[in-house]
Design a protein around this motif. Structure first.
Motif, PDB file in Angstrom:
ATOM      1  N   TRP A 197      35.669  31.087  50.204  1.00  0.00           N
ATOM      2  CA  TRP A 197      35.615  30.873  51.648  1.00  0.00           C
ATOM      3  C   TRP A 197      37.004  31.087  52.254  1.00  0.00           C
ATOM      4  O   TRP A 197      37.646  30.147  52.749  1.00  0.00           O
ATOM      5  N   PRO A 198      37.507  32.334  52.213  1.00  0.00           N
ATOM      6  CA  PRO A 198      38.894  32.583  52.637  1.00  0.00           C
ATOM      7  C   PRO A 198      39.160  32.240  54.101  1.00  0.00           C
ATOM      8  O   PRO A 198      40.232  31.745  54.434  1.00  0.00           O
ATOM      9  N   ARG A 199      38.200  32.521  54.982  1.00  0.00           N
ATOM     10  CA  ARG A 199      38.441  32.265  56.403  1.00  0.00           C
ATOM     11  C   ARG A 199      38.542  30.764  56.679  1.00  0.00           C
ATOM     12  O   ARG A 199      39.441  30.321  57.385  1.00  0.00           O
ATOM     13  N   ILE A 200      37.608  29.994  56.099  1.00  0.00           N
ATOM     14  CA  ILE A 200      37.648  28.547  56.296  1.00  0.00           C
ATOM     15  C   ILE A 200      38.912  27.973  55.672  1.00  0.00           C
ATOM     16  O   ILE A 200      39.571  27.092  56.250  1.00  0.00           O
ATOM     17  N   LEU A 246      40.175  42.403  68.054  1.00  0.00           N
ATOM     18  CA  LEU A 246      41.211  43.336  67.604  1.00  0.00           C
ATOM     19  C   LEU A 246      40.915  43.780  66.177  1.00  0.00           C
ATOM     20  O   LEU A 246      41.336  43.131  65.218  1.00  0.00           O
ATOM     21  N   PRO A 247      40.158  44.878  66.000  1.00  0.00           N
ATOM     22  CA  PRO A 247      39.893  45.375  64.641  1.00  0.00           C
ATOM     23  C   PRO A 247      41.133  46.076  64.072  1.00  0.00           C
ATOM     24  O   PRO A 247      41.738  46.928  64.722  1.00  0.00           O
ATOM     25  N   ASN A 303      43.090  34.133  65.665  1.00  0.00           N
ATOM     26  CA  ASN A 303      42.451  33.856  64.372  1.00  0.00           C
ATOM     27  C   ASN A 303      42.480  32.359  64.070  1.00  0.00           C
ATOM     28  O   ASN A 303      42.867  31.926  62.980  1.00  0.00           O
ATOM     29  N   ASP A 304      42.095  31.564  65.077  1.00  0.00           N
ATOM     30  CA  ASP A 304      41.971  30.105  64.980  1.00  0.00           C
ATOM     31  C   ASP A 304      43.310  29.391  64.840  1.00  0.00           C
ATOM     32  O   ASP A 304      43.341  28.203  64.496  1.00  0.00           O
ATOM     33  N   GLY A 355      40.332  43.815  59.096  1.00  0.00           N
ATOM     34  CA  GLY A 355      39.041  43.686  59.774  1.00  0.00           C
ATOM     35  C   GLY A 355      39.206  43.154  61.180  1.00  0.00           C
ATOM     36  O   GLY A 355      40.181  43.452  61.878  1.00  0.00           O
ATOM     37  N   ASP A 356      38.243  42.339  61.613  1.00  0.00           N
ATOM     38  CA  ASP A 356      38.241  41.825  62.982  1.00  0.00           C
ATOM     39  C   ASP A 356      39.207  40.659  63.144  1.00  0.00           C
ATOM     40  O   ASP A 356      39.210  39.725  62.339  1.00  0.00           O
ATOM     41  N   ASN A 357      40.020  40.732  64.187  1.00  0.00           N
ATOM     42  CA  ASN A 357      40.915  39.647  64.574  1.00  0.00           C
ATOM     43  C   ASN A 357      40.520  39.207  65.982  1.00  0.00           C
ATOM     44  O   ASN A 357      40.100  40.028  66.800  1.00  0.00           O
ATOM     45  N   THR A 358      40.680  37.925  66.262  1.00  0.00           N
ATOM     46  CA  THR A 358      40.210  37.385  67.535  1.00  0.00           C
ATOM     47  C   THR A 358      41.324  36.637  68.251  1.00  0.00           C
ATOM     48  O   THR A 358      41.961  35.753  67.675  1.00  0.00           O
TER      49      THR A 358
END
Length: 600
Positions: free
Chosen positions: A87-90, A331-332, A398-399, A425-428
């Motif tokens: 779970w890399p993002r978490i 932002l991809p 990215n949070d 990948g996708d960045n926010t």
């Protein structure tokens, strides 16, 4: 037992799905069992010891747990390596929250002192925004720990205070987003602090149990087992008595002061801090020391490196929905191998980045741009615009909450480097603006994500002498056109039939330019010396500073990709050298295309 009290809180965290507490607790145990398994962002954080000492103060020291249980806690809910892999993002999001808590934990002592002075425990907003505690369970534990130090109350009074806390939590999280703040902070604080102060006043008129001290001066008389036993009865981690040798805070006894009890930990929202006459960030910006720019190190010895804006990952745009809701930019990104990694060598030192001519970095920047302009600024207008952050804007990438460096402490607003936060990948990017209904100031700004590139002195010079070399005939045609009486613009009228062009370098003003250069956007034909211009770019580390690329004559955009070498002035220099007129400062260009040295 010692193990069961900690286990009961961990069980509650699982039932309530309080993952922030589970992460904090696991990091706390790993710090004792295997600190090297923690990330470099945590191990090299300047407030590493302070953050874990705060947890040690509020929770029970890990050394008092049995080794088997401590090892279990360090690997619960899963081993840290497995969490990072599956779970890399978490994992990244939770790690960033903990790093934010580490940075803000330095405020805990100030909060504790404020609570002792005003005689009521902290509000949820103070725990969340002041100390960086996002876990609901850990908020309750810290609240209870401070409550017992401030009030030394009975269980009944403590239960009523916790009821107020739970209502405060429900109200606070009703805002639905952590970067949102209520519009009436002062009234909100007064409401909850008023409830706690009323509870404290009622307790003064009630008799206290013999084993509970009634004055702050009796704090050191409180036996450790009293608070520990109370914690065990409620199934909470033990709260250490401040009189113990390992306590985190040194709290001086104070007398009750109900008159100032409603004072908020935060200043009034209408308060404006005065601007410093001579900003000194090394003295007044220490609270943002973690935001220092990384030190750039050249990968190999050679010609000096210059950094400058090469383009945009997200082109300049105005705020659209940020004034009404959370605005999101996607932002991809791919092929991030050109973005240098941050390396932290010693605790407290800024990060270093190893760069070369192929490196790229990303940064977020905001500028003022009048709403009367129908279109966002083009790349040249953007390059010469100063950085200004729109009032009351908040960003998460990215949070991760971004903290802009403001004029108040640094003399001018500074861009935000986001290179260390990007991912494949996708960045926010999330944007929020706190404003009154009639506040339209945020519409006077534009925002963009810039790409920063690097290039060496020799390559820039070679590019100007070849690709960006303007032949003499082109310059002659442009000058003749400027002196021509024919024009499509009725407002332009020619009042002279010649044009004076300066030959001396704009920097030294003592000799003719060896390589006459100007920019594509310059409207003049005067030039500056290319080598001198490049060599005078201010440097920090092994590379130049990004935002110092303006024409010394007209202040237009003079980034390396827009520099040109004027072939006509090269021919003029050769002719002057042949004639031995080395001190010629300017020439006069006539309408028929002829020119002559100007007589001084």
């Amino acid at each position: 037992s010692r193990d069961s009290s900690r286990l009961s809180v961990l069980t509650e965290a699982v039932e309530r799905q309080d993952w922030d507490y589970l992460t904090m607790h696991q990091y706390y145990c790993l710090f004792t069992v295997d600190s090297q398994s923690l990330s470099q962002n945590i191990l090299h954080h300047p407030n590493l010891n302070g953050a874990f000492e705060l947890m040690r103060y509020v929770l029970e020291p890990n050394e008092r747990l049995s080794q088997e249980v401590l090892y279990l806690f360090a690997n619960f809910p899963f081993p840290i390596t497995r969490i990072a892999m599956n779970w890399p993002r978490i994992h990244h999001q939770q790690e960033q929250k903990f790093v934010q808590f580490m940075g803000l934990s330095v405020n805990f002592q100030s909060l504790m002192t404020a609570c002792m002075r005003r005689k009521y425990p902290p509000l949820v907003r103070e725990l969340y925004h002041g100390v960086g505690i996002t876990s609901l369970i850990f908020q309750r534990i810290v609240f209870t720990a401070i409550l017992r130090c401030v009030w030394k109350s009975s269980q009944h009074l403590e239960k009523e205070a916790l009821t107020i806390l739970h209502k405060n939590i429900e109200h606070f999280y009703r805002m639905n987003h952590p970067i949102s703040l209520p519009s009436n902070l002062e009234d909100d604080d007064q409401h909850w602090s008023g409830l706690l102060c009323d509870l404290w006043r009622r307790s003064l008129s009630q008799p206290h149990p013999n084993n509970i001290p009634t004055h702050v001066s009796d704090l050191h008389a409180l036996q450790p087992q009293t608070a520990q036993a109370a914690a065990r009865r409620r199934g909470q981690p033990r709260i250490h008595d401040p009189a113990q040798p390992h306590r985190l805070l040194q709290i001086q006894p104070t007398q009750p002061n109900l008159q100032g009890a409603t004072r908020s930990f935060f200043p009034d929202r209408t308060y404006v801090q005065p601007q410093q006459r001579d900003p000194n960030p090394t003295q007044f910006g220490l609270h943002q020391a973690n935001l220092r720019s990384p030190v750039l190190k050249a990968q190999s010895a050679g010609p000096p490196l210059y950094q400058f804006v090469t383009g945009f990952a997200k082109h300049p745009a105005r705020f659209k929905d940020a004034g009404r809701k959370i605005e999101t930019w996607s932002l991809p990104l791919k092929n991030l191998n050109t973005i240098p990694k941050d390396i932290i060598r010693n605790v407290g030192e800024p990060a270093t980045r190893t760069v070369n001519k192929n490196s790229n970095m990303l940064r977020l920047r905001c500028v003022k741009w009048p709403s009367s302009e129908p279109e966002p600024p083009d790349e040249h207008a953007w390059a010469i615009a100063d950085t200004y952050w729109a009032p009351n804007t908040y960003f998460t990438f990215n949070d991760t909450l971004l903290h802009p460096r403001k004029k108040l402490y640094y003399g001018k607003d500074l861009p935000i480097d986001i290179s260390a936060l990007v991912k494949e990948g996708d960045n926010t990017l999330e944007i929020a603006v706190l404003r009154e209904a009639d506040d339209k100031r945020y519409l006077e700004y534009a925002l963009a994500i810039e790409v920063i590139g690097f290039q060496s002195h020799d390559i820039i010079k070679q590019h100007c002498l070849t690709v960006n070399h303007i032949p003499a005939t082109q310059t002659l045609d442009e000058i003749k056109s400027k002196l021509s009486a024919t024009s499509l613009d009725d407002e332009i009228s020619i009042v002279a039939n010649n044009l004076t062009i300066n030959l001396f370098d704009a920097f030294s003003a003592s000799r003719i330019c060896d390589i006459p250069a100007r920019t594509k956007t310059c409207r003049h034909f005067d030039c500056f010396d290319l080598d001198t211009f490049l060599q005078t770019r201010p440097k920090k580390g092994d590379a130049s500073i990004v935002d110092h690329w303006r024409c010394p004559i007209c202040r237009e955009d003079a980034r390396p990709q827009h520099l040109i070498v004027d072939g006509f002035l090269e021919e003029v220099r050769r002719k002057i050298d042949e004639d031995g007129l080395f001190q010629t400062r300017a020439i006069i260009f006539n309408q028929d295309g002829s020119w002559k040295p100007r007589i001084e």
